[in-house]
Design a protein around this motif. Structure first.
Motif, mmCIF file in Angstrom:
data_model
loop_
_atom_site.group_PDB
_atom_site.id
_atom_site.type_symbol
_atom_site.label_atom_id
_atom_site.label_comp_id
_atom_site.label_asym_id
_atom_site.label_seq_id
_atom_site.Cartn_x
_atom_site.Cartn_y
_atom_site.Cartn_z
ATOM 1 N N PRO A 3 20.274 43.682 36.707
ATOM 2 C CA PRO A 3 21.322 43.557 35.905
ATOM 3 C C PRO A 3 22.782 43.750 36.663
ATOM 4 N N VAL A 4 23.755 43.288 36.146
ATOM 5 C CA VAL A 4 25.084 43.549 36.614
ATOM 6 C C VAL A 4 25.982 44.387 35.683
ATOM 7 N N MET A 5 26.432 45.140 35.738
ATOM 8 C CA MET A 5 27.032 46.238 34.773
ATOM 9 C C MET A 5 28.505 46.508 35.034
ATOM 10 N N PRO A 6 29.411 46.477 34.155
ATOM 11 C CA PRO A 6 30.722 47.321 34.372
ATOM 12 C C PRO A 6 30.638 48.511 34.664
ATOM 13 N N MET A 7 31.491 49.024 35.618
ATOM 14 C CA MET A 7 31.320 50.549 35.714
ATOM 15 C C MET A 7 32.641 51.226 35.836
ATOM 16 N N PHE A 8 32.552 52.439 35.506
ATOM 17 C CA PHE A 8 33.698 53.484 35.208
ATOM 18 C C PHE A 8 33.384 54.578 36.271
ATOM 19 N N PRO A 9 34.278 54.701 37.382
ATOM 20 C CA PRO A 9 33.923 55.749 38.261
ATOM 21 C C PRO A 9 35.090 56.829 37.647
ATOM 22 N N LEU A 10 34.568 58.240 37.780
ATOM 23 C CA LEU A 10 35.052 59.041 36.879
ATOM 24 C C LEU A 10 35.128 60.455 37.762
ATOM 25 N N ARG A 61 32.496 56.197 45.749
ATOM 26 C CA ARG A 61 31.529 56.456 44.640
ATOM 27 C C ARG A 61 30.127 56.779 44.862
ATOM 28 N N PHE A 62 29.566 57.827 44.014
ATOM 29 C CA PHE A 62 28.192 58.164 44.132
ATOM 30 C C PHE A 62 27.342 56.830 43.617
ATOM 31 N N TRP A 95 27.717 47.120 45.245
ATOM 32 C CA TRP A 95 29.080 47.081 44.524
ATOM 33 C C TRP A 95 29.502 45.753 44.771
ATOM 34 N N LEU A 96 30.122 45.218 43.495
ATOM 35 C CA LEU A 96 30.840 43.814 43.582
ATOM 36 C C LEU A 96 32.337 44.170 43.570
ATOM 37 N N PRO A 97 33.085 42.865 44.010
ATOM 38 C CA PRO A 97 34.348 43.232 44.086
ATOM 39 C C PRO A 97 35.012 43.700 42.463
ATOM 40 N N ASP A 98 35.906 44.564 42.680
ATOM 41 C CA ASP A 98 36.673 44.874 41.438
ATOM 42 C C ASP A 98 37.411 44.171 40.546
ATOM 43 N N ASP A 105 25.482 45.669 41.082
ATOM 44 C CA ASP A 105 24.190 45.439 40.797
ATOM 45 C C ASP A 105 23.378 46.887 40.668
ATOM 46 N N ILE A 106 22.607 47.077 39.509
ATOM 47 C CA ILE A 106 21.954 48.423 39.339
ATOM 48 C C ILE A 106 20.518 48.231 39.215
#
Length: 216
Positions: A3-10, A61-62, A95-98, A105-106
């Motif tokens: 799955p490809v997921m939108p990510m929010f690094p915090l 990012r972790f 990680w895919l391009p931002d 990909d996770i």
């Protein structure tokens, strides 16, 4: 296919079963918010930032994170924001391009399974963590108080005890990586047992900042 997921690094770690509110200002995440509005089941991945800042990009990012399941999206004249709760954990494969916002990909990680033999330790930790929160509140402002209400589900409550601990990102990541419910409780207990040391480190690292909501 992964799955490809939108990510929010915090600059924080989201634990399963923990609430998370976000105020969103940065353009790339406003785009993400707009896309989430169109989803029947809006969700995104949250990963902690290992090095760098929340805004501007370029952060390291972790590779371990938690899905945030969105419960409400709202706007005011002052800000856009959302409310969510931590769901399943995952590991980042790639990680895919931002473009237009972080994507990855996770692989999902199976949920921990509760063992009823752990109930006494959970009850003991409930008392210990609340005492720690009461102690820590004398030194700094905390997001969660000693009167925080936990879930009636023991597995959810175990994650929540880990989530309300007033500790830094590295300790939180250690807890998030637990492979069994026993390991999660044992690691939480170790942190509480070294409360004085943890508090001193926390106060030094935070330099007086509170554990409030993240702003990006």
């Amino acid at each position: 296919m992964m799955p490809v997921m939108p990510m929010f690094p915090l600059g924080l770690v989201l634990m399963p079963n923990m609430p998370m509110d976000l105020r969103i200002f940065e353009e790339r995440y406003l785009k993400l918010l707009g896309d989430l509005v169109l989803e029947d089941k809006p969700e995104f991945g949250v990963v902690a930032i290992e090095r760098g800042r929340e805004s501007g990009g370029g952060e390291k990012r972790f590779g371990l994170g938690t899905i945030a399941s969105v419960t409400e999206i709202g706007t005011t004249e002052e800000f856009y924001g959302l409310q969510s709760i931590g769901a399943q954990r995952f590991r980042v494969n790639n990680w895919l391009p931002d473009e237009p916002y972080p994507l990855a990909d996770i692989d999902f990680i199976e949920d921990l399974v509760w063992d009823e033999s752990l109930n006494p330790l959970l009850e003991l930790l409930d008392v210990k963590v609340r005492k720690l929160l009461a102690f820590a509140s004398e030194f700094t402002d905390l997001q969660y108080g000693s009167d925080t209400i936990l879930s009636d589900d023991p597995m959810a409550a175990a994650w929540q005890l880990a989530g309300i601990l007033p500790v830094g990102v590295l300790d939180q990541m250690d807890l998030l990586g637990s492979e069994t419910a026993d390991e999660l409780l044992s690691r939480t207990n170790e942190i509480v047992e070294t409360a004085d040391e943890t508090l001193r480190a926390m106060i030094a690292q935070q330099d007086g900042n509170d554990f409030g909501e993240s702003q990006v």
